[in-house]
Design a protein around this motif. Structure first.
Motif, mmCIF file in Angstrom:
data_model
loop_
_atom_site.group_PDB
_atom_site.id
_atom_site.type_symbol
_atom_site.label_atom_id
_atom_site.label_comp_id
_atom_site.label_asym_id
_atom_site.label_seq_id
_atom_site.Cartn_x
_atom_site.Cartn_y
_atom_site.Cartn_z
ATOM 1 N N LEU A 155 0.732 -1.182 -0.123
ATOM 2 C CA LEU A 155 -0.141 -0.082 0.004
ATOM 3 C C LEU A 155 0.966 1.298 -0.097
ATOM 4 O O LEU A 155 1.596 1.503 1.191
ATOM 5 N N PRO A 156 0.999 2.034 -1.075
ATOM 6 C CA PRO A 156 1.938 3.036 -0.956
ATOM 7 C C PRO A 156 0.917 4.361 -0.938
ATOM 8 O O PRO A 156 -0.264 4.618 -1.081
ATOM 9 N N ILE A 157 1.768 5.237 -0.039
ATOM 10 C CA ILE A 157 1.246 6.549 0.556
ATOM 11 C C ILE A 157 2.117 7.715 0.096
ATOM 12 O O ILE A 157 3.500 7.303 0.561
ATOM 13 N N HIS A 158 1.733 8.321 -0.669
ATOM 14 C CA HIS A 158 2.603 9.431 -1.134
ATOM 15 C C HIS A 158 2.182 10.801 -0.540
ATOM 16 O O HIS A 158 0.901 11.394 -0.486
ATOM 17 N N GLN A 159 2.903 11.664 0.353
ATOM 18 C CA GLN A 159 2.810 12.792 1.024
ATOM 19 C C GLN A 159 3.764 13.797 1.034
ATOM 20 O O GLN A 159 5.014 13.709 0.755
ATOM 21 N N LEU A 160 3.720 15.086 1.161
ATOM 22 C CA LEU A 160 4.646 15.966 1.205
ATOM 23 C C LEU A 160 5.725 15.448 2.437
ATOM 24 O O LEU A 160 4.941 15.124 3.453
ATOM 25 N N ASN A 161 6.692 16.239 2.502
ATOM 26 C CA ASN A 161 7.629 16.059 3.486
ATOM 27 C C ASN A 161 7.245 16.340 4.819
ATOM 28 O O ASN A 161 7.336 17.599 4.841
ATOM 29 N N GLY A 162 7.108 15.409 5.819
ATOM 30 C CA GLY A 162 6.763 15.976 7.064
ATOM 31 C C GLY A 162 7.791 15.628 7.978
ATOM 32 O O GLY A 162 7.499 16.072 9.208
ATOM 33 N N GLY A 163 8.575 14.896 7.840
ATOM 34 C CA GLY A 163 9.730 14.460 8.907
ATOM 35 C C GLY A 163 9.375 12.921 9.386
ATOM 36 O O GLY A 163 8.240 12.193 9.040
ATOM 37 N N ILE A 164 10.271 12.326 10.116
ATOM 38 C CA ILE A 164 10.366 10.782 10.376
ATOM 39 C C ILE A 164 9.102 10.481 11.213
ATOM 40 O O ILE A 164 8.672 9.534 11.099
ATOM 41 N N CYS A 165 8.443 11.495 12.211
ATOM 42 C CA CYS A 165 7.434 11.053 12.978
ATOM 43 C C CYS A 165 6.097 11.311 12.345
ATOM 44 O O CYS A 165 5.235 10.684 12.638
ATOM 45 N N VAL A 166 6.016 12.320 11.619
ATOM 46 C CA VAL A 166 4.841 12.610 10.801
ATOM 47 C C VAL A 166 4.625 11.328 9.703
ATOM 48 O O VAL A 166 3.625 10.798 9.701
#
Length: 367
Positions: free
Chosen positions: A84-95
């Motif tokens: 399952l791929p999830i593409h998101q804007l860079n939010g950092g390791i915990c996000v």
């Protein structure tokens, strides 16, 4: 509250979470976060797909990568329905970790970094460990050994290192509160959790300076017993980004660690209050934690203010230091004997990666 004054945990009704037996064939998810690790992602995913006990779901969060991560991930998802791929804007390791865990539907969730890989039997052995009682309770999470490797060196030793090979397991709440630190040293790729424990922890503090493994291990230790799996079920890749992650060789790094400690203190106290009102008093203040005293001394010294011997004495005499691992004490005492420049070089040797360090690990039988 001083370390020696903390009463037994049972007096404060902090009891381990009651868990039911796992079903015969539990749903298993793998949570992976990836930022610009496209070059490593195929090996990571191939290891997930080659498990002796197959994963039902492999969640991969592409945290705003600018390399070929998206194309590689979508290619795997097109061929393997469990990916399952999830593409998101860079939010950092915990996000990214929060997003991955929220998307996982399994009753058991294994964590894995995109630059690491799993031994074929990791899922199988994690499930076995979660079925065996520890300290009379079913464990809600596991931590396993890892084999360190690099591009040209397949055997850089095992991690994490525990003196005498005695890894912590069982109900660790009392020990964690006494030391104001979780004794489990495993990194993200060595951790696995039952869904109930992750739900009890809730979302991680998403600030970019925070580490997800520190939050997960410490909170889990106050919720449920853990099980230790000594076999190196994870291949932990050492490369340019990972080799210096934990370094303490500059004022900027030390300041960041102090800010992280302060933010983590607030988050952890909130965790304890959710479990039982008033329980946050069990977590000692920062200025009564040996590690924080050491960071305070180190920041002043590396900033050019000279050695604050009074602060150093407090750090060295603190119960956290005296009862902590011998290698920490050796490192701390090096500050008494070395100049600032030599101590920075000493820190680079300890926290970095080099051929000399590999030789020393072998001589000390830590490989």
């Amino acid at each position: 509250m001083k370390a020696a004054e903390i009463p037994p945990v049972a007096m404060f009704a902090i009891e381990p979470m009651a868990l039911n037996e796992l079903p015969a064939a539990p749903q298993v998810s793998i949570a992976i976060i990836c930022f610009n690790y496209g070059r490593f992602l195929p090996e990571c995913l191939d290891s997930c797909l080659a498990q002796t006990a197959p994963a039902d779901q492999i969640v991969v969060v592409n945290d705003g990568s600018t390399d070929d991560t998206a194309q590689i991930l979508d290619g795997y998802a097109a061929r393997f329905p469990q990916v399952l791929p999830i593409h998101q804007l860079n939010g950092g390791i915990c996000v990214a970790t929060n997003a991955a865990l929220a998307a996982c539907t399994g009753e058991v969730v294994l964590l894995l970094d995109a630059d690491d890989a799993m031994a074929p039997e990791r899922i199988e052995k994690v499930l076995d460990a979660l079925r065996r009682r520890v300290d009379g309770h079913l464990p809600g999470w596991t931590h396993n050994g890892m084999q360190r490797f690099s591009e040209g060196q397949p055997h850089l030793g095992h991690a994490p290192y525990y003196p005498g090979g005695r890894a912590p397991q069982g109900w660790l709440a009392g020990e964690t509160l006494m030391a104001a630190s979780c004794p489990v040293l495993s990194l993200t790729s060595g951790l696995a959790f039952r869904r109930e424990v992750l739900d009890a922890i809730g979302p991680l503090d998403a600030d970019r300076m925070m580490y997800q493994d520190l939050q997960l291990c410490t909170a889990a230790a106050l919720i449920s017993p853990s099980a230790w799996i000594p076999e190196p079920l994870t291949r932990y890749r050492v490369h340019g980004a990972s080799a210096t992650k934990g370094s303490m060789v500059s004022v900027e790094q030390i300041k960041a660690m102090r800010r992280r400690a302060a933010r983590f203190d607030v988050w952890l106290r909130a965790q304890l209050e959710r479990r039982r009102p008033g329980a946050s008093a069990l977590w000692r203040p920062l200025d009564d934690q040996g590690g924080y005293l050491w960071l305070s001394f180190l920041e002043r010294w590396l900033s050019g203010e000279g050695k604050d011997l009074g602060l150093l004495r407090r750090a060295l005499r603190h119960p956290d230091t005296r009862q902590g691992p011998r290698q920490y004490r050796i490192y701390y005492y090096g500050s008494l004997l070395l100049t600032r420049g030599l101590f920075v070089s000493y820190s680079r040797l300890i926290f970095g990666a080099s051929p000399l360090k590999t030789v020393l690990r072998r001589l000390l039988r830590r490989a």
